[in-house]
Design a protein around this motif. Structure first.
Motif, PDB file in Angstrom:
ATOM      1  N   ARG A 271       1.249   3.933  -3.055  1.00  0.00           N
ATOM      2  CA  ARG A 271       0.931   5.349  -2.857  1.00  0.00           C
ATOM      3  C   ARG A 271       2.088   6.227  -3.338  1.00  0.00           C
ATOM      4  NH1 ARG A 271       0.559   5.387   2.351  1.00  0.00           N
ATOM      5  NH2 ARG A 271      -1.599   4.708   2.416  1.00  0.00           N
TER       6      ARG A 271
ATOM      7  N   GLN B 224       2.002   8.419  -7.004  1.00  0.00           N
ATOM      8  CA  GLN B 224       2.118   9.872  -6.889  1.00  0.00           C
ATOM      9  C   GLN B 224       3.203  10.379  -7.835  1.00  0.00           C
ATOM     10  OE1 GLN B 224       2.796  11.463  -2.938  1.00  0.00           O
ATOM     11  NE2 GLN B 224       3.276  13.495  -3.729  1.00  0.00           N
TER      12      GLN B 224
ATOM     13  N   LYS C 130      -6.366   6.717  -6.625  1.00  0.00           N
ATOM     14  CA  LYS C 130      -6.654   5.830  -5.496  1.00  0.00           C
ATOM     15  C   LYS C 130      -6.659   4.378  -5.956  1.00  0.00           C
ATOM     16  CE  LYS C 130      -9.628   9.026  -2.933  1.00  0.00           C
ATOM     17  NZ  LYS C 130     -10.943   9.242  -2.316  1.00  0.00           N
TER      18      LYS C 130
ATOM     19  N   GLU D 147      -5.030  13.750  -5.110  1.00  0.00           N
ATOM     20  CA  GLU D 147      -5.188  12.427  -4.488  1.00  0.00           C
ATOM     21  C   GLU D 147      -6.631  11.908  -4.561  1.00  0.00           C
ATOM     22  OE1 GLU D 147      -3.610  10.141  -0.447  1.00  0.00           O
ATOM     23  OE2 GLU D 147      -3.663  12.329  -0.540  1.00  0.00           O
TER      24      GLU D 147
ATOM     25  N   GLU E  62       0.830  -1.207   0.000  1.00  0.00           N
ATOM     26  CA  GLU E  62       0.000   0.000   0.000  1.00  0.00           C
ATOM     27  C   GLU E  62       0.870   1.264   0.000  1.00  0.00           C
ATOM     28  OE1 GLU E  62      -3.633   2.002   2.618  1.00  0.00           O
ATOM     29  OE2 GLU E  62      -2.631   0.192   3.327  1.00  0.00           O
TER      30      GLU E  62
END
Length: 359
Positions: free
Chosen positions: A118, A122, A153, A149, A114
């Motif tokens: 992330r 990004q 997701k 953001e 996770e």
């Protein structure tokens, strides 16, 4: 200039090694497609133009991954989908559309993955957005962009957001819901997108009251036609005497068709495909559907004839057809488009109320 085939364009885009080469290709194609507009069927012209946008954007995502890898960011830790919203999602971008996009990635199965996902996505989103800006696509002023953001997701994050909007259907949530309804993949894992859209359409079919909430947003923009059939023109500023094609013609038409598609369960992305789908399932009579296609064709053409400018290297437009551009022929076309659009909005309202009465 020799007319370039889509295959020739595809080859040139795939050969491009960096954003500078891609930008030269885009500028060349901008000139070519601008010259083709009045000599082509506008729906066919629009379809081919958007295939080119897809190729450019898809190539930008590929180059962005190379750049992230070069800068030490590694490889994608999970499958992902790069998606377009708005006119891009509908396959109806003009020559100068902005960035309306998002990124969905597969659900991580542990906290380590996770965190990796992330961080990586990004970096990728920032790299993609920067490349697209170099290609002349300005960022979305409303923040619907992968660097935000909210629109980057894992699948479960998107699902949670989707159900929050559907179960608390106030104005802003419905606005987001309608944005998501136009979502279309241009790069990556298609199943991530299909699953979300299927859940949206299934929920609407099982909860027809959603149509009432969506109707308010759908009818928000009025057709630019007065009570006595006169054009409603801009009164002030540099567009005075012109007509707002985007919000006075195009948006009311595509919004109405999108709502009917949701009502009928026609899971298509473009307005043309939605109209053909509504006709195919018997939701609308063939004659009416052809009227809608004619109105769409006119709106797409006139929207693409609105003046544009280059601002800091970005292609932009205010979406207004200038007073000088309102020739007798174009006024006649526009009034036909607007009359059909007016009838469409009435049709949508009647259809939704009839569906809700059924239960």
């Amino acid at each position: 200039m020799e007319r370039l085939s889509l295959e020739m364009i595809r080859i040139e885009i795939q050969k491009a090694g960096d954003d500078k080469q891609l930008r030269r290709i885009r500028d060349q194609l901008h000139e070519e497609f601008e010259g083709r507009l009045l000599l082509s069927n506008s729906i066919e012209w629009n379809r081919e133009l958007n295939q080119v946008h897809d190729l450019l954007i898809g190539k930008a995502v590929g180059l962005a991954q190379v750049n992230v890898r070069r800068d030490g960011g590694g490889e994608p830790p999970l499958p992902f989908a790069f998606v377009l919203f708005g006119s891009g999602g509908r396959g109806e971008q003009t020559l100068w559309s902005d960035q309306d996009n998002g990124l969905i990635y597969a659900n991580p199965d542990n906290s380590v993955v996770e965190e990796q996902a992330r961080n990586y996505f990004q970096l990728l989103a920032e790299a993609v957005s920067e490349l697209l800006m170099h290609l002349g696509y300005p960022p979305c002023t409303g923040g619907v962009i992968c660097t935000n953001e909210k629109w980057r997701k894992p699948l479960n994050g998107y699902r949670s957001m989707l159900y929050e909007w559907m179960q608390d259907p106030h104005w802003e949530h419905i606005r987001y819901l309608l944005i998501l309804a136009d979502m279309r993949i241009v790069y990556g894992e298609k199943s991530l997108v299909t699953q979300l859209l299927e859940e949206f359409y299934d929920y609407v079919l099982k909860h027809p009251i959603m149509l009432e909430y969506m109707l308010h947003n759908t009818l928000h923009h009025k057709i630019s036609l007065g009570l006595f059939g006169q054009l409603i023109k801009e009164r002030y500023g540099e567009d005075a005497g012109g007509v707002d094609i985007k919000y006075g013609a195009y948006i009311p038409i595509v919004s109405g068709i999108r709502l009917l598609a949701a009502q009928a369960g026609v899971m298509a992305s473009s307005t043309e495909e939605r109209i053909l789908g509504l006709m195919r399932v018997g939701f609308v009579e063939e004659e009416i559907a052809h009227d809608w296609l004619e109105a769409l064709s006119i709106a797409l053409k006139l929207r693409s004839l609105t003046p544009f400018q280059l601002e800091e290297g970005h292609y932009t437009t205010r979406g207004k057809l200038s007073a000088d551009g309102l020739t007798k022929e174009r006024i006649s076309e526009l009034k036909l488009c607007l009359r059909i659009g007016n009838d469409l909005q009435k049709y949508v309202k009647k259809s939704v109320h009839k569906e809700i009465e059924k239960g």
